[in-house]
Design a protein around this motif. Sequence first.
Motif, PDB file in Angstrom:
ATOM      1  N   ASP A  73       0.844  -1.196   0.000  1.00 33.90           N
ATOM      2  CA  ASP A  73       0.000   0.000   0.000  1.00 33.90           C
ATOM      3  C   ASP A  73       0.878   1.245   0.000  1.00 33.90           C
ATOM      4  OD1 ASP A  73       0.909   0.115   2.670  1.00 33.90           O
ATOM      5  OD2 ASP A  73      -0.815  -1.053   3.369  1.00 33.90           O
ATOM      6  N   GLY A 104      -3.694   3.515  -0.338  1.00 30.56           N
ATOM      7  CA  GLY A 104      -5.073   3.227   0.046  1.00 30.56           C
ATOM      8  C   GLY A 104      -5.491   1.787  -0.151  1.00 30.56           C
ATOM      9  N   THR A 131      -6.249  -2.050   0.194  1.00 27.36           N
ATOM     10  CA  THR A 131      -6.562  -3.022   1.243  1.00 27.36           C
ATOM     11  C   THR A 131      -6.117  -4.402   0.762  1.00 27.36           C
ATOM     12  OG1 THR A 131      -8.743  -3.423   0.288  1.00 27.36           O
ATOM     13  CG2 THR A 131      -8.585  -1.696   1.989  1.00 27.36           C
ATOM     14  N   ASN A 170      -4.349  -0.720   5.900  1.00 23.82           N
ATOM     15  CA  ASN A 170      -5.614  -0.033   5.624  1.00 23.82           C
ATOM     16  C   ASN A 170      -6.819  -0.840   6.086  1.00 23.82           C
ATOM     17  OD1 ASN A 170      -4.720   2.457   4.368  1.00 23.82           O
ATOM     18  ND2 ASN A 170      -3.978   1.175   2.697  1.00 23.82           N
ATOM     19  N   ASP A 171      -6.680  -2.167   6.093  1.00 22.64           N
ATOM     20  CA  ASP A 171      -7.750  -2.994   6.662  1.00 22.64           C
ATOM     21  C   ASP A 171      -7.965  -2.620   8.131  1.00 22.64           C
ATOM     22  OD1 ASP A 171      -6.698  -4.357   4.312  1.00 22.64           O
ATOM     23  OD2 ASP A 171      -7.892  -6.084   4.902  1.00 22.64           O
ATOM     24  N   LEU A 223      -7.032   0.167   9.700  1.00 16.52           N
ATOM     25  CA  LEU A 223      -7.525   1.543   9.852  1.00 16.52           C
ATOM     26  C   LEU A 223      -9.026   1.627   9.605  1.00 16.52           C
ATOM     27  CD1 LEU A 223      -4.660   3.582   8.119  1.00 16.52           C
ATOM     28  CD2 LEU A 223      -5.219   3.544  10.567  1.00 16.52           C
ATOM     29  N   ARG A 224      -9.548   0.739   8.756  1.00 18.83           N
ATOM     30  CA  ARG A 224     -10.984   0.730   8.439  1.00 18.83           C
ATOM     31  C   ARG A 224     -11.763  -0.222   9.350  1.00 18.83           C
ATOM     32  NH1 ARG A 224     -10.961   0.786   1.770  1.00 18.83           N
ATOM     33  NH2 ARG A 224      -9.457   2.486   1.545  1.00 18.83           N
ATOM     34  N   GLY A 225     -11.045  -0.914  10.222  1.00 21.14           N
ATOM     35  CA  GLY A 225     -11.728  -1.835  11.132  1.00 21.14           C
ATOM     36  C   GLY A 225     -12.284  -3.077  10.457  1.00 21.14           C
ATOM     37  N   VAL A 226     -11.664  -3.469   9.339  1.00 23.78           N
ATOM     38  CA  VAL A 226     -12.097  -4.679   8.625  1.00 23.78           C
ATOM     39  C   VAL A 226     -11.937  -5.898   9.543  1.00 23.78           C
ATOM     40  CG1 VAL A 226     -11.518  -6.219   6.688  1.00 23.78           C
ATOM     41  CG2 VAL A 226     -11.544  -3.728   6.358  1.00 23.78           C
ATOM     42  N   THR A 279      -9.235 -10.119   6.463  1.00 22.04           N
ATOM     43  CA  THR A 279      -7.852  -9.759   6.139  1.00 22.04           C
ATOM     44  C   THR A 279      -6.998 -11.019   6.012  1.00 22.04           C
ATOM     45  OG1 THR A 279      -8.047  -7.643   7.296  1.00 22.04           O
ATOM     46  CG2 THR A 279      -5.824  -8.476   6.947  1.00 22.04           C
TER      47      THR A 279
END
Length: 202
Positions: free
Chosen positions: A24, A62, A64, A90-91, A93-96, A101
């Motif tokens: 990323d 950005g 993922t 990024n996963d 940071l987005r709370g995936v 993941t």
Amino acid sequence: MAGAQTPPSNASAARSLKLVAFGDSLSAGYNLPGSAAFPTVLEQALRQKGLAVEIVNAGVSGDTTQGGLERLDWSVPDGTDGVILELGANDALRGVDPALTRKNLEAMIVRLTERKIPVLLAGMYAPRNLGEDYAKRFDAIYPELAKTHGLVLYPFFLEGIAGDRALNQADGLHPTAEGVAVIVRTILPTVERFIASLPPRS
């Protein structure tokens, strides 16, 4: 006559090792000149060690793990000798969901393994504000995948710079050029070990 039998090995020795830094913005070099991006600085460091290595920058800001999985096949060309896989920040940071993941990373590892392309897995830690349970599940992804698939693991890509204002840009997330230099210096022994583990090229 003896010389006539040696060109194949000489030819392979002359060819640079081709690695792909697949990640990323952290590996792409967000907000930095190309000369200061992780793949370029790492390539220079390896060449200074006498290793003929070419590192392709396949970082997308950005991205993922889902995005990485979708672009993997065309981003890693045939003839690649190894991949430094740096995705997942990024996963987090987005709370995936860490399960997703993990699934995406494992799919990438399996796909590369099927193509006989070795992987160095660069790990990531979840932001602590997401809670202890999330962090525990996310942080475990990388060592567990490395163990399962027999990969060389670098536990934390941002080792040595995370939380250091002097080595990060104003957003506190992306390394400065000095930060990239620290990342490269810290990861270098692991990359050298990875290169030493690569199968001989035909």
